[in-house]
Design an enzyme around this catalytic site. Structure first.
Site, PDB file in Angstrom:
ATOM      1  N   ASP A   1     -50.494 -96.895  32.798  1.00 55.30           N
ATOM      2  CA  ASP A   1     -51.828 -96.844  32.195  1.00 55.30           C
ATOM      3  C   ASP A   1     -51.882 -97.402  30.780  1.00 55.30           C
ATOM      4  OD1 ASP A   1     -53.141 -95.640  34.373  1.00 55.30           O
ATOM      5  OD2 ASP A   1     -52.261 -93.715  33.855  1.00 55.30           O
TER       6      ASP A   1
ATOM      7  N   HIS B   1     -43.769 -89.789  31.834  1.00 61.15           N
ATOM      8  CA  HIS B   1     -43.988 -89.741  33.277  1.00 61.15           C
ATOM      9  C   HIS B   1     -43.110 -88.646  33.855  1.00 61.15           C
ATOM     10  CE1 HIS B   1     -44.463 -91.033  37.413  1.00 61.15           C
ATOM     11  NE2 HIS B   1     -45.525 -91.670  36.978  1.00 61.15           N
TER      12      HIS B   1
HETATM   13  N1  CMC Z   1     -46.926 -87.647  24.049  1.00 61.00           N
HETATM   14  C1  CMC Z   1     -46.207 -86.750  23.348  1.00 61.00           C
HETATM   15  N2  CMC Z   1     -45.303 -85.893  23.915  1.00 61.00           N
HETATM   16  C2  CMC Z   1     -45.143 -85.968  25.231  1.00 61.00           C
HETATM   17  C3  CMC Z   1     -45.858 -86.872  26.043  1.00 61.00           C
HETATM   18  C4  CMC Z   1     -46.774 -87.742  25.400  1.00 61.00           C
HETATM   19  N3  CMC Z   1     -47.482 -88.626  26.109  1.00 61.00           N
HETATM   20  N4  CMC Z   1     -45.504 -86.719  27.334  1.00 61.00           N
HETATM   21  C5  CMC Z   1     -44.594 -85.735  27.358  1.00 61.00           C
HETATM   22  N5  CMC Z   1     -44.362 -85.283  26.086  1.00 61.00           N
HETATM   23  C6  CMC Z   1     -43.374 -84.258  25.688  1.00 61.00           C
HETATM   24  C7  CMC Z   1     -43.876 -82.860  26.020  1.00 61.00           C
HETATM   25  O1  CMC Z   1     -44.580 -82.289  24.939  1.00 61.00           O
HETATM   26  C8  CMC Z   1     -42.579 -82.149  26.324  1.00 61.00           C
HETATM   27  O2  CMC Z   1     -41.943 -81.862  25.090  1.00 61.00           O
HETATM   28  P1  CMC Z   1     -41.015 -80.528  24.942  1.00 61.00           P
HETATM   29  O3  CMC Z   1     -39.882 -80.736  25.905  1.00 61.00           O
HETATM   30  O4  CMC Z   1     -40.612 -80.518  23.516  1.00 61.00           O
HETATM   31  O5  CMC Z   1     -41.892 -79.371  25.317  1.00 61.00           O
HETATM   32  C9  CMC Z   1     -41.723 -83.204  27.010  1.00 61.00           C
HETATM   33  O6  CMC Z   1     -42.224 -84.464  26.493  1.00 61.00           O
HETATM   34  C10 CMC Z   1     -41.837 -83.208  28.532  1.00 61.00           C
HETATM   35  O7  CMC Z   1     -43.225 -83.310  28.870  1.00 61.00           O
HETATM   36  P2  CMC Z   1     -43.891 -82.539  30.096  1.00 61.00           P
HETATM   37  O8  CMC Z   1     -45.353 -82.437  29.834  1.00 61.00           O
HETATM   38  O9  CMC Z   1     -43.132 -81.258  30.345  1.00 61.00           O
HETATM   39  O10 CMC Z   1     -43.575 -83.530  31.280  1.00 61.00           O
HETATM   40  P3  CMC Z   1     -44.339 -83.599  32.648  1.00 61.00           P
HETATM   41  O11 CMC Z   1     -43.414 -84.280  33.578  1.00 61.00           O
HETATM   42  O12 CMC Z   1     -44.866 -82.267  33.047  1.00 61.00           O
HETATM   43  O13 CMC Z   1     -45.623 -84.523  32.332  1.00 61.00           O
HETATM   44  C11 CMC Z   1     -47.001 -86.408  31.997  1.00 61.00           C
HETATM   45  C12 CMC Z   1     -45.689 -85.883  32.608  1.00 61.00           C
HETATM   46  C13 CMC Z   1     -47.260 -87.825  32.515  1.00 61.00           C
HETATM   47  C14 CMC Z   1     -48.169 -85.517  32.457  1.00 61.00           C
HETATM   48  C15 CMC Z   1     -46.885 -86.407  30.461  1.00 61.00           C
HETATM   49  O14 CMC Z   1     -45.838 -87.271  30.059  1.00 61.00           O
HETATM   50  C16 CMC Z   1     -48.196 -86.792  29.763  1.00 61.00           C
HETATM   51  O15 CMC Z   1     -49.039 -85.922  29.528  1.00 61.00           O
HETATM   52  N6  CMC Z   1     -48.395 -88.112  29.455  1.00 61.00           N
HETATM   53  C17 CMC Z   1     -49.652 -88.568  28.900  1.00 61.00           C
HETATM   54  C18 CMC Z   1     -50.671 -88.756  30.024  1.00 61.00           C
HETATM   55  C19 CMC Z   1     -50.396 -90.005  30.841  1.00 61.00           C
HETATM   56  O16 CMC Z   1     -50.150 -91.075  30.302  1.00 61.00           O
HETATM   57  N7  CMC Z   1     -50.484 -89.860  32.179  1.00 61.00           N
HETATM   58  C20 CMC Z   1     -50.338 -91.001  33.092  1.00 61.00           C
HETATM   59  C21 CMC Z   1     -49.108 -90.879  33.941  1.00 61.00           C
HETATM   60  S1  CMC Z   1     -48.757 -92.428  34.806  1.00 61.00           S
HETATM   61  C22 CMC Z   1     -50.085 -92.642  35.885  1.00 61.00           C
HETATM   62  C23 CMC Z   1     -49.945 -91.774  37.065  1.00 61.00           C
HETATM   63  O17 CMC Z   1     -49.234 -92.176  37.998  1.00 61.00           O
HETATM   64  O18 CMC Z   1     -50.557 -90.696  37.080  1.00 61.00           O
END
Ligand code: CMC
Length: 429
Positions: free
Chosen positions: A364, A307
């Site tokens: 989710d 998140h």
């Molecule tokens: N699986 C594997 N690696 C992950 C995941 C995941 N679900 N989420 C983040 N990471 C890793 C990412 O690769 C990155 O690694 P590194 O630092 O080595 O490059 C690090 O963790 C930080 O991730 P980010 O993508 O830079 O973080 P963000 O804040 O931009 O993204 C997120 C947040 C929710 C989009 C992401 O965690 C994700 O894609 N999760 C899966 C989709 C999901 O479950 N979304 C629902 C969110 S809750 C409902 C809502 O309110 O929307």
């Protein structure tokens, strides 16, 4: 504590007042930075940028805290109906008995939607995603209520639009479902409460809506409450941004639905279930799935994990996990997907990759297992998220309007071609 931040550029100091939130959030106001210095700040994805002050929702991602208007999500989810929480979000206070009765009664008078909505739905190809249909019928609402196009309407008019939205959303969501399976719509039964009515309209022609079983009703009520608002997330920010141009509320909400649809936001609930099914079909090897999720070249993420704001357990996920167990027990469902989900969670919580990045199950992760047990097709999951999120979007739109916020218009750093001479068509290579 300092009352200003100072940025030094080329030996010149630019002072910016510190803003402190009521729960200790800290920021500094860069609103005049460009005028004073010629510089802008650069923050793709708004990771360190606040777009507004807000009194609606407080979230402490490090501590796993979520509160609406000062009330903890744990209290709201266990002691309130979804309509009470929607009133709290939109009006700022919990309703007293009389206010709640009036609010409920008024909403129940507006549940019917124009019959022509069916014409729009009928124009969609079979199998069209319900979120696309929801966006369309939501923006279509503004055509039935042209008064809503005027951004400078009276408070009474705005309130009527809000009532219509809250009342018609369950009807629209259930019509979309019925249309997707080729069944006739079930008209609202206003003697039922909000959740019962929605389930009856959705499943009424097929089965009794779980005979209004208290465990199922409680789980649905909780799910809607847990999705009701989440401060400046992608869809709420979209609603505020679109509304800041004085677009009408229906159009703003339709834009919020579009933003929610994405798999990184609300669309993740559909993706989680599809992911769990894929892992099951592949032999149920959770360790293998986890290795894929950690491999950046695999293009696979563990959906329902991580998140932007929570760097600790998502408090909503904790509540949903319990509701999920209750629903499966009540319905006597033994879903192997739940075992896979629990195994993935267990592995992730001990895995260095997930620990270092503070990735925990989010809202989710378990919700889809409940929706599936209740009989919703996976494509409907994000529609259910939208149904719950509606009062949050309304509250965010209303606050933006009440604060008289200016049109949202970010700056950019242009990195394209500098001025070049025009090339006539005949001279182009
Ligand atoms: N699986 C594997 N690696 C992950 C995941 C995941 N679900 N989420 C983040 N990471 C890793 C990412 O690769 C990155 O690694 P590194 O630092 O080595 O490059 C690090 O963790 C930080 O991730 P980010 O993508 O830079 O973080 P963000 O804040 O931009 O993204 C997120 C947040 C929710 C989009 C992401 O965690 C994700 O894609 N999760 C899966 C989709 C999901 O479950 N979304 C629902 C969110 S809750 C409902 C809502 O309110 O929307």
């Amino acid at each position: 504590m300092a009352d200003k931040a100072i940025i030094t550029i080329d030996d010149k100091n630019f002072e910016m007042p510190i803003i402190k939130g009521s729960e200790g959030d800290l920021g500094f106001n860069i609103g005049k930075l460009r005028d004073d210095s010629g510089y802008i700040t650069y923050d793709v994805g708004y990771k360190s940028t606040g777009s507004c002050t807000s009194k609606i929702t407080f979230l402490d991602g490090e501590e796993g805290i979520l509160r609406h208007r000062g009330y903890s999500i744990e209290d709201l989810a266990s002691k309130c109906s979804f309509l009470e929480v929607s009133y709290l979000l939109i009006h700022g206070e919990l309703p007293n008995k009389e206010q709640l009765d009036n609010y409920t009664k008024t909403i129940s008078k507006h549940t019917l939607v124009h019959e022509d909505v069916k014409l729009v739905l009928n124009a969609y190809p079979t199998g069209a995603h319900p979120m696309g249909k929801l966006m369309a019928v939501m923006s279509m609402m503004s055509s039935f209520y042209p008064d809503s196009l005027n951004p400078h309407r009276s408070e009474g008019d705005i309130q009527l639009t809000i009532t219509r939205l809250m009342a018609k959303m369950p009807t629209l969501c259930s019509m979309i479902y019925k249309h997707s399976i080729g069944h006739p719509m079930v008209y609202p039964d206003n003697s039922l409460n909000y959740v019962e009515n929605y389930l009856k309209m959705t499943f009424g022609h097929v089965t009794e809506p779980f005979d209004c079983d208290p465990v199922i009703m409680d789980a649905m009520n909780k799910l809607l409450i847990l999705h009701a608002d989440h401060e400046q997330n992608c869809s709420a920010s979209t609603v505020r941004m679109v509304g800041s141009s004085h677009a009408n509320l229906y159009a703003s909400i339709s834009a919020g639905i579009a933003a929610l649809w994405g798999p990184l936001h609300g669309g993740a609930n559909q993706m989680v279930l599809e992911m769990l099914e894929e892992i099951k079909a592949d032999g149920g090897d959770c360790v293998k799935a986890m290795e894929r999720a950690k491999d950046k070249n695999s293009g696979f993420r563990l959906m329902g994990f991580g998140h932007r704001v929570y760097k600790n357990f998502d408090p909503r996920a904790k509540i949903i996990k319990v509701a999920c167990d209750n629903v499966l027990n009540k319905l006597g469902v033994n879903d192997p997907l739940l075992d896979i989900a629990k195994q993935l969670e267990e592995i992730a919580l001990k895995d260095d990759y997930f620990i270092e990045r503070k990735l925990y199950p989010n809202v989710d992760f378990y919700s889809g297992i409940i929706y599936k047990a209740l009989g919703f097709p996976t494509q409907m999951f994000t529609v259910l998220f939208a149904l719950g999120r509606l009062p949050g979007w309304i509250a965010q739109w209303k606050e933006m309007r009440d604060n008289n916020e200016p049109i949202s218009r970010p700056r950019q750093i242009y990195v394209g071609e500098p001025l070049r001479s025009f090339i006539n068509l005949s001279d182009r290579k």
